[in-house]
Design a protein around this motif. Sequence first.
Motif: not given
Length: 153
Positions: A1-27
């Motif tokens: 599906x398109x989401x899987x293709x986008x994720x594979x593309x993302x993981x090949x572009x970005x080598x790592x991510x830095x998630x600092x005190x993030x909001x991950x659940x708006x509920x």
Amino acid sequence: NDRSKEIKKLSSIWKCINLVYGVFDLSGTPSVRSDGMTSMPLCGNDLLWMYQLYCSNVSARGQTATSDDARHDKVNPMDPFVSPLYANLCNMPPALFTIGTSDPLIDDTMFMASRYNLCGNHVEMAIYEGGEHGIGHFGVQEEEEMGQLAREY
């Protein structure tokens, strides 16, 4: 599906991510909901207000709601579109999660890091005892030793 293709593309572009005190659940995770007006510079009540405001002004289609009709189609706060805690996190790049134990977003960070790891991704955690929201970047602890360590990590 398109989401899987986008994720594979993302993981090949970005080598790592830095998630600092993030909001991950708006509920609203338990630490956000139980914080009330306790934390500084950002408290749980402020976060819940901002979550509600955001979800009432973004339609389920991801566009800003501009009419009364669009507002009736507001986004569910547990929709992966706005709450990545509920998203497909497989094949993501390695991540560093940074949080202070006095930040109302601590559950967001801990839950997201756990899900991220369960999906097979590499996770590193930097947890600062007593650290408030903004540790290392703004707030009263910015220039303290803890804040300096958070920026250097």
